[in-house]
Design a protein around this motif. Structure first.
Motif, PDB file in Angstrom:
ATOM      1  N   LEU A  55      16.364 -19.361  69.671  1.00  0.00           N
ATOM      2  CA  LEU A  55      17.168 -18.633  68.684  1.00  0.00           C
ATOM      3  C   LEU A  55      18.658 -18.919  68.859  1.00  0.00           C
ATOM      4  N   ALA A  56      19.108 -19.089  70.105  1.00  0.00           N
ATOM      5  CA  ALA A  56      20.527 -19.336  70.368  1.00  0.00           C
ATOM      6  C   ALA A  56      20.971 -20.716  69.885  1.00  0.00           C
ATOM      7  N   VAL A  57      20.098 -21.716  69.967  1.00  0.00           N
ATOM      8  CA  VAL A  57      20.500 -23.077  69.596  1.00  0.00           C
ATOM      9  C   VAL A  57      20.036 -23.488  68.199  1.00  0.00           C
ATOM     10  N   LEU A  58      19.309 -22.624  67.507  1.00  0.00           N
ATOM     11  CA  LEU A  58      18.819 -22.975  66.178  1.00  0.00           C
ATOM     12  C   LEU A  58      19.964 -23.265  65.208  1.00  0.00           C
ATOM     13  N   CYS A  59      20.923 -22.374  65.131  1.00  0.00           N
ATOM     14  CA  CYS A  59      22.043 -22.561  64.190  1.00  0.00           C
ATOM     15  C   CYS A  59      22.883 -23.796  64.532  1.00  0.00           C
ATOM     16  N   PRO A  60      23.333 -23.971  65.781  1.00  0.00           N
ATOM     17  CA  PRO A  60      24.123 -25.180  66.045  1.00  0.00           C
ATOM     18  C   PRO A  60      23.322 -26.471  65.892  1.00  0.00           C
ATOM     19  N   ALA A  61      22.017 -26.432  66.162  1.00  0.00           N
ATOM     20  CA  ALA A  61      21.197 -27.637  65.990  1.00  0.00           C
ATOM     21  C   ALA A  61      21.077 -27.993  64.509  1.00  0.00           C
ATOM     22  N   LEU A  62      20.862 -26.996  63.663  1.00  0.00           N
ATOM     23  CA  LEU A  62      20.821 -27.255  62.223  1.00  0.00           C
ATOM     24  C   LEU A  62      22.185 -27.716  61.730  1.00  0.00           C
ATOM     25  N   ALA A  63      23.258 -27.103  62.235  1.00  0.00           N
ATOM     26  CA  ALA A  63      24.607 -27.459  61.783  1.00  0.00           C
ATOM     27  C   ALA A  63      24.953 -28.898  62.149  1.00  0.00           C
ATOM     28  N   VAL A  64      24.654 -29.312  63.385  1.00  0.00           N
ATOM     29  CA  VAL A  64      25.001 -30.679  63.774  1.00  0.00           C
ATOM     30  C   VAL A  64      24.119 -31.686  63.033  1.00  0.00           C
ATOM     31  N   GLY A  65      22.861 -31.344  62.771  1.00  0.00           N
ATOM     32  CA  GLY A  65      22.000 -32.217  61.967  1.00  0.00           C
ATOM     33  C   GLY A  65      22.509 -32.325  60.538  1.00  0.00           C
ATOM     34  N   PHE A  66      22.952 -31.209  60.011  1.00  0.00           N
ATOM     35  CA  PHE A  66      23.532 -31.155  58.670  1.00  0.00           C
ATOM     36  C   PHE A  66      24.738 -32.087  58.592  1.00  0.00           C
TER      37      PHE A  66
END
Length: 154
Positions: A55-66
């Motif tokens: 849950l902690a890395v979901l947002c930054p992982a999606l953001a960097v992939g984006f």
């Protein structure tokens, strides 16, 4: 100058945690993904912490992939396709029968197994296409998503 492991992780977790605008270089993306994979293995060994880590890395992982997709000139929101297919497949995949159900001859319906298999194959193909896109060099010029990242020497 190319981005190193520590700088990529710090950038993704502190400076651009939920930043979906702009672009991310290959080193920024891949170093962060390596950190997420290593962190996932460590968190898995610690049991319940794996859910919190995810849950902690979901947002930054999606953001960097984006941002990485935008760096190659593609719309960043496409990053939801592989994840979405995986989520759909996990929701419709048939449960494995327990020993009592197998003894009684109860198995999942053929239709649900075939549908889950088809979505799995489509998900694999989509994931391979995305892997290809995410490994492409940065667009060296300014594109519709902004100027090239500082470490464009990837």
């Amino acid at each position: 100058m190319t981005m190193d492991f520590t700088t990529a992780v710090r950038t993704c977790l502190t400076q651009k945690y939920a930043t979906f605008q702009g672009r991310a270089s290959r080193p920024e993306y891949w170093w962060f993904i390596l950190a997420v994979v290593i962190g996932s293995f460590v968190a898995l060994l610690l049991g319940p912490l794996s859910i919190l880590f995810t849950l902690a890395v979901l947002c930054p992982a999606l953001a960097v992939g984006f941002r990485r997709l935008q760096d190659t000139g593609r719309p960043g929101w496409w990053i939801v396709f592989p994840a979405g297919l995986g989520l759909i497949n996990s929701l419709i995949a048939p449960d494995m029968p327990d020993d009592a159900a197998i003894a009684a001859g109860q198995f999942p319906s053929t239709g649900s197994v075939l549908l889950s298999g088809l979505i799995g194959i489509v998900g694999l193909v989509v994931s391979l296409v995305f892997l290809w896109w995410l490994t492409r060099p940065s667009d060296p010029e300014t594109n519709q998503y902004g100027p090239p990242p500082a470490s464009v020497s990837d």
